[in-house]
Design an enzyme around this catalytic site. Structure first.
Site, PDB file in Angstrom:
ATOM      1  N   GLN A  61      -7.884   0.597   3.728  1.00  0.00           N
ATOM      2  CA  GLN A  61      -8.792   0.040   4.744  1.00  0.00           C
ATOM      3  C   GLN A  61     -10.193  -0.200   4.204  1.00  0.00           C
ATOM      4  O   GLN A  61     -10.982  -0.914   4.817  1.00  0.00           O
ATOM      5  CB  GLN A  61      -8.860   0.982   5.957  1.00  0.00           C
ATOM      6  CG  GLN A  61      -7.569   1.064   6.750  1.00  0.00           C
ATOM      7  CD  GLN A  61      -7.214  -0.244   7.450  1.00  0.00           C
ATOM      8  OE1 GLN A  61      -8.037  -1.149   7.593  1.00  0.00           O
ATOM      9  NE2 GLN A  61      -5.961  -0.365   7.874  1.00  0.00           N
ATOM     10  N   GLY A  93      -2.644  -5.777  -0.027  1.00  0.00           N
ATOM     11  CA  GLY A  93      -3.133  -7.151   0.046  1.00  0.00           C
ATOM     12  C   GLY A  93      -3.383  -7.649   1.454  1.00  0.00           C
ATOM     13  O   GLY A  93      -4.391  -8.300   1.725  1.00  0.00           O
ATOM     14  N   HIS A  94      -2.455  -7.311   2.379  1.00  0.00           N
ATOM     15  CA  HIS A  94      -2.537  -7.973   3.689  1.00  0.00           C
ATOM     16  C   HIS A  94      -3.685  -7.476   4.558  1.00  0.00           C
ATOM     17  O   HIS A  94      -3.903  -7.990   5.649  1.00  0.00           O
ATOM     18  CB  HIS A  94      -1.199  -7.873   4.428  1.00  0.00           C
ATOM     19  CG  HIS A  94      -0.823  -6.509   4.912  1.00  0.00           C
ATOM     20  ND1 HIS A  94      -0.971  -6.134   6.227  1.00  0.00           N
ATOM     21  CD2 HIS A  94      -0.291  -5.437   4.272  1.00  0.00           C
ATOM     22  CE1 HIS A  94      -0.527  -4.891   6.367  1.00  0.00           C
ATOM     23  NE2 HIS A  94      -0.113  -4.444   5.211  1.00  0.00           N
ATOM     24  N   THR A 123      10.473  -7.664 -11.882  1.00  0.00           N
ATOM     25  CA  THR A 123       9.791  -8.947 -12.084  1.00  0.00           C
ATOM     26  C   THR A 123       8.687  -9.119 -11.049  1.00  0.00           C
ATOM     27  O   THR A 123       8.903  -8.879  -9.860  1.00  0.00           O
ATOM     28  CB  THR A 123      10.809 -10.101 -12.006  1.00  0.00           C
ATOM     29  OG1 THR A 123      11.770  -9.888 -13.037  1.00  0.00           O
ATOM     30  CG2 THR A 123      10.141 -11.449 -12.201  1.00  0.00           C
ATOM     31  N   ASN A 134      -7.832   4.398   9.166  1.00  0.00           N
ATOM     32  CA  ASN A 134      -7.432   3.125   9.744  1.00  0.00           C
ATOM     33  C   ASN A 134      -7.663   3.039  11.244  1.00  0.00           C
ATOM     34  O   ASN A 134      -7.861   1.964  11.779  1.00  0.00           O
ATOM     35  CB  ASN A 134      -5.959   2.829   9.412  1.00  0.00           C
ATOM     36  CG  ASN A 134      -5.065   4.010   9.643  1.00  0.00           C
ATOM     37  OD1 ASN A 134      -5.282   5.089   9.099  1.00  0.00           O
ATOM     38  ND2 ASN A 134      -4.052   3.829  10.470  1.00  0.00           N
ATOM     39  N   CYS A 173       3.044   5.508  23.583  1.00  0.00           N
ATOM     40  CA  CYS A 173       3.982   4.483  24.007  1.00  0.00           C
ATOM     41  C   CYS A 173       4.024   3.293  23.064  1.00  0.00           C
ATOM     42  O   CYS A 173       5.026   2.612  22.979  1.00  0.00           O
ATOM     43  CB  CYS A 173       3.646   4.001  25.397  1.00  0.00           C
ATOM     44  SG  CYS A 173       4.296   5.118  26.622  1.00  0.00           S
ATOM     45  N   GLY A 202       0.823  -1.204   0.000  1.00  0.00           N
ATOM     46  CA  GLY A 202       0.000   0.000   0.000  1.00  0.00           C
ATOM     47  C   GLY A 202       0.859   1.257   0.000  1.00  0.00           C
ATOM     48  O   GLY A 202       0.550   2.245  -0.682  1.00  0.00           O
ATOM     49  N   THR A 203       1.936   1.218   0.748  1.00  0.00           N
ATOM     50  CA  THR A 203       2.811   2.383   0.840  1.00  0.00           C
ATOM     51  C   THR A 203       3.409   2.720  -0.525  1.00  0.00           C
ATOM     52  O   THR A 203       3.483   3.897  -0.909  1.00  0.00           O
ATOM     53  CB  THR A 203       3.932   2.104   1.863  1.00  0.00           C
ATOM     54  OG1 THR A 203       3.329   1.777   3.115  1.00  0.00           O
ATOM     55  CG2 THR A 203       4.840   3.302   2.040  1.00  0.00           C
TER      56      THR A 203
HETATM   57  C1  LIG Z   1      -4.751   3.584   5.455  1.00  0.00           C
HETATM   58  C2  LIG Z   1      -3.479   2.839   5.199  1.00  0.00           C
HETATM   59  N1  LIG Z   1      -2.672   3.214   4.192  1.00  0.00           N
HETATM   60  C3  LIG Z   1      -1.523   2.561   3.914  1.00  0.00           C
HETATM   61  C4  LIG Z   1      -1.113   1.481   4.661  1.00  0.00           C
HETATM   62  C5  LIG Z   1       0.188   0.825   4.338  1.00  0.00           C
HETATM   63  O1  LIG Z   1       0.031  -0.377   3.641  1.00  0.00           O
HETATM   64  P1  LIG Z   1       1.278  -1.377   3.498  1.00  0.00           P
HETATM   65  O2  LIG Z   1       1.511  -1.933   4.854  1.00  0.00           O
HETATM   66  O3  LIG Z   1       0.836  -2.434   2.527  1.00  0.00           O
HETATM   67  O4  LIG Z   1       2.414  -0.591   2.974  1.00  0.00           O
HETATM   68  C6  LIG Z   1      -1.925   1.057   5.723  1.00  0.00           C
HETATM   69  C7  LIG Z   1      -1.504  -0.105   6.558  1.00  0.00           C
HETATM   70  O5  LIG Z   1      -1.163   0.018   7.717  1.00  0.00           O
HETATM   71  C8  LIG Z   1      -3.129   1.744   5.998  1.00  0.00           C
HETATM   72  O6  LIG Z   1      -3.914   1.392   7.030  1.00  0.00           O
END
Ligand SMILES: Cc1ncc(COP(=O)(O)O)c(C=O)c1O
Lengths: 403, 297
Positions: free
Chosen positions: A180, A201-202, A238, A152, A326, A72-73
């Site tokens: 999300q 994906g996760h 790849t 999130n 924390c 996602g990042t």
């Molecule tokens: C709203 C949101 N964006 C981006 C991410 C990042 O995704 P990834 O862990 O696949 O890079 C997350 C995951 O924590 C998320 O909750």
């Protein structure tokens, strides 16, 4: 009591069917999809199917609008940096104050080191945006708008479809981090004006380390990674074929379970929330309870700290997460709680419970049975808590010297 | 998940002396609600013997904050006030079998609550003497405030300098971007820019907190003994007074005392000690501690 996993917004279990689907791609189906022989050919076909499965979940018009990435990042970074390169005369970015660090940290960097102007839309106490503020910021200097579909931490949904229309009316690109939202609420991208969208994906029972950038046909685009012609030259390298096949299967399953997510999963979430609020004084739901993801509930337990709550929960076999400083090793509680103006004494004690379709109704009862006691025990140690409730005028009764 | 020792977990799950002491005659309240950790320490002190007969804590904070509070009360019960004042945050951390670097501030908070409570008993006003910033170097637990202060006061301009002075960045090296940001900011105040051509410091394999206190003291003593002949040649001398946590207190004697080069000499000695021990130590004139104790009451 078996362990109870209520941290599905952090990551999800890979569905057993998904594991089965991906296993051959570690062994007999090891070929490179770009190769001109049958080893690669089968992999290429499987990836094409995965692309279509994701296309269906997103409601995209073409399967070629699906670009597989590593997470996602990466999708978020690709979207923002592409817009800045594709529109070099524009130097403003509009985001919200409550974005995930994948957007926020990047934009802070661009503001500090590359002289971009970043506007962060504020939210009210329920985490809602002010669309008038947004309208006023949109202009011909705006390179891109990026607004998350669902937050999130609180699950609050943002009106991204309306916001995309507003951006288009001003000729501005619109991206949404839907990490999300995908798999939890119905999406139909072809009927929206959204140009780019990020998936991970996760979060939907596929493995970690695979994501998608949805890229509407015709959107001006500059790749982040240049190299081979993979993903039609939009993301070289790849392909992670096993994970891509897995994400396809996970997308198909998520689509089949959308109804379940919004009825059964939602019912578990609601019952947990009501049960906890009924049993625990000085606790409240953060975010917008009337407009949020079906699986997420975020409760602030006042006058105690979240990491301490999590440790106690963990000892009882319950996994959740917290917005306290924390837990992240930072100096401040969650920026989402701060943006909503939640006071420190509550923000540090926020706990997020996030469900998936693998949770069981009995688990809700088990959690309701233990949490009130944990909260009461910690409050007994709190300087803000008296015999039977918070001390009178807590901020005056306990005013520590800053140290 | 934090890597807490079993002792930390024990003091968190089974806290000793939780709650306020009845008929307390000393109270210390310290911490920061914005950071999420704050503590009220209540003591019962026998006015004749000056002994702490009972201690209790009320803590708003994370697992290690509660464990540090619990440990503190166990350590100080039965001590006289003067004895209790010698308790350092390192003592609290060691009592717990160590704390993760990100959590060392919890032990600092414990010590400060104690100082504040004793000041309160003695009718004095306690003031905090340190500021804490975001943790930059996780290998050696060095925060942004300390790095910025060191860069400013010593006109540092490279990551290598910062590593030499504070040890920050000498471990896994992943904080070098953060350190460069701080240097860039301080240089900008002086109208200068950072020279990016400087070599980055050689990475020393870091094993923080690998030594016992006794081993650490012996090593420091040995380094100082080795330096003395050099100072004596210049008609000066140095005397090791105490070691507290990672601070080495020394007296500069004769020609070295008060001379303009004193700070520089101390800096050089510090570097020798840091290099020899492979962990960050601060060398401070003992007279500074006397001032601190006076402030601290
Ligand atoms: C709203 C949101 N964006 C981006 C991410 C990042 O995704 P990834 O862990 O696949 O890079 C997350 C995951 O924590 C998320 O909750």
């Amino acid at each position: 009591m078996a362990d109870i996993y209520l941290d599905n917004n952090a990551t999800t279990m890979v569905a057993p069917e998904v594991v089965q689907e991906m296993l051959p791609f570690f062994s007999e189906q090891f070929g490179n999809p770009s190769s001109m022989h049958s080893f690669g050919d089968k992999v290429g076909r499987a990836m094409k199917q995965a692309r279509i499965q994701v296309q269906k979940l997103l409601g995209a018009e073409h399967d070629s609008e699906i670009v597989f990435t590593s997470c996602g990042t990466e999708s978020d970074s690709t979207a923002i940096l592409s817009a800045l390169k594709a529109y070099p005369d524009r130097d403003e970015i509009i985001i919200t104050a409550v974005e995930h660090p994948a957007i926020l940290t990047l934009c802070d960097y661009l503001e500090k080191n590359e002289d971009y102007v970043v506007h962060k839309l504020r939210v009210d106490k329920q985490g809602r945006l002010d669309l008038d503020e947004y309208q006023d910021l949109l202009c011909n200097k705006t390179a891109i708008v990026s607004v998350m579909w669902a937050n999130n931490e609180t699950g609050t949904l943002f009106p991204v479809e309306t916001m995309a229309e507003m951006a288009h009316a001003k000729g501005v690109l619109f991206h949404t981090d839907a990490v999300q939202a995908v798999g939890k609420i119905p999406l139909d991208l072809k009927s929206t004006k959204i140009d780019m969208l990020s998936v991970s994906g996760h979060k939907l029972h596929a493995p970690k380390g695979v994501g998608v950038l949805y890229l509407r046909r015709g959107t001006r685009f500059r790749p982040l990674l240049r190299g081979g012609h993979q993903e039609r030259g939009r993301r070289a390298g790849t392909e992670n074929s096993a994970s891509i096949v897995a994400l396809g299967k996970a997308a198909e399953m998520a689509l089949e379970h959308l109804q379940f997510e919004n009825t059964q999963v939602k019912a578990m979430r609601d019952r947990l929330e009501q049960g906890l609020l009924a049993a625990i004084p000085n606790a409240f739901v953060t975010g917008d309870p009337t407009n949020r993801l079906p699986n997420t509930c975020n409760i602030a337990f006042e006058y105690i700290e979240g990491e301490a709550i999590l440790l106690m929960l963990n000892k009882m076999g319950i996994a959740a997460s917290s917005g306290s400083a924390c837990t992240s090793g930072s100096l401040e509680p969650s920026h989402v709680m701060m943006a909503m103006g939640i006071p420190y004494t509550a923000a540090h004690g926020t706990i997020r419970f996030s469900f998936s379709r693998y949770n069981k109704p009995e688990e809700v009862d088990q959690v309701i049975a233990v949490v009130p006691k944990i909260i009461a025990n910690l409050r007994k140690m709190s300087p803000y808590w008296g015999e039977n409730g918070p001390v009178a005028d807590p901020d005056k009764a306990f005013a520590p010297t800053y140290a | 998940m934090w890597d807490y020792t079993d002792t930390v977990k024990d003091h968190f799950f089974n806290p000793r002396n939780a709650g306020a002491v009845k008929e307390a005659n000393a109270t210390g309240e310290v911490g920061s609600i914005s950071c999420g950790d704050a503590l009220r320490l209540t003591l019962k002190v026998d006015p004749d013997t000056q002994k702490i007969t009972d201690a209790g804590f009320q803590t708003f904070g994370c697992g290690s904050a509660i464990a540090s509070s619990s440990a503190l009360t166990e350590i100080i019960k039965g001590k006289t006030l003067d004895e209790a004042l010698l308790v350092t945050n390192q003592d609290i951390a060691e009592f717990l079998g160590g704390l993760p670097p990100e959590k060392m501030h919890c032990s600092v908070m414990g010590r400060e609550a104690l100082q504040a409570a004793i000041a309160n008993f003695r009718g004095e006003v306690w003031q905090d003497d340190h500021e804490e910033g975001a943790l930059v170097c996780k290998c050696f637990a060095i925060d942004a405030v300390l790095i910025e202060k060191t860069v400013r006061e010593n006109n540092l301009s490279t990551v290598q300098d910062v590593t030499n002075y504070t040890k920050a960045g000498g471990g896994c090296s992943s904080c070098h971007e953060g350190i460069e940001d701080i240097i860039t900011k301080v240089l900008a105040e002086r109208g200068q820019t950072m020279d990016h051509q400087q070599p980055v410091p050689a990475v020393t394999p870091a094993k923080p907190y690998a030594m016992t206190n006794v081993q650490r003291m012996r090593r420091v003593e040995r380094v100082i003994e080795a330096i003395r002949p050099q100072l004596q040649r210049d008609h000066g001398d140095i005397e090791l007074v105490d070691i507290e946590g990672n601070t080495v207190y020394v007296n500069m004697i004769g020609a070295c005392s008060g001379c303009q080069l004193e700070a520089q000499t101390l800096g050089g000695i510090q570097q020798r000690i840091v290099e020899d021990l492979g962990e960050f130590m601060k060398v401070v004139p003992a007279k500074l501690r006397e001032q601190l104790v006076q402030i601290g009451g």
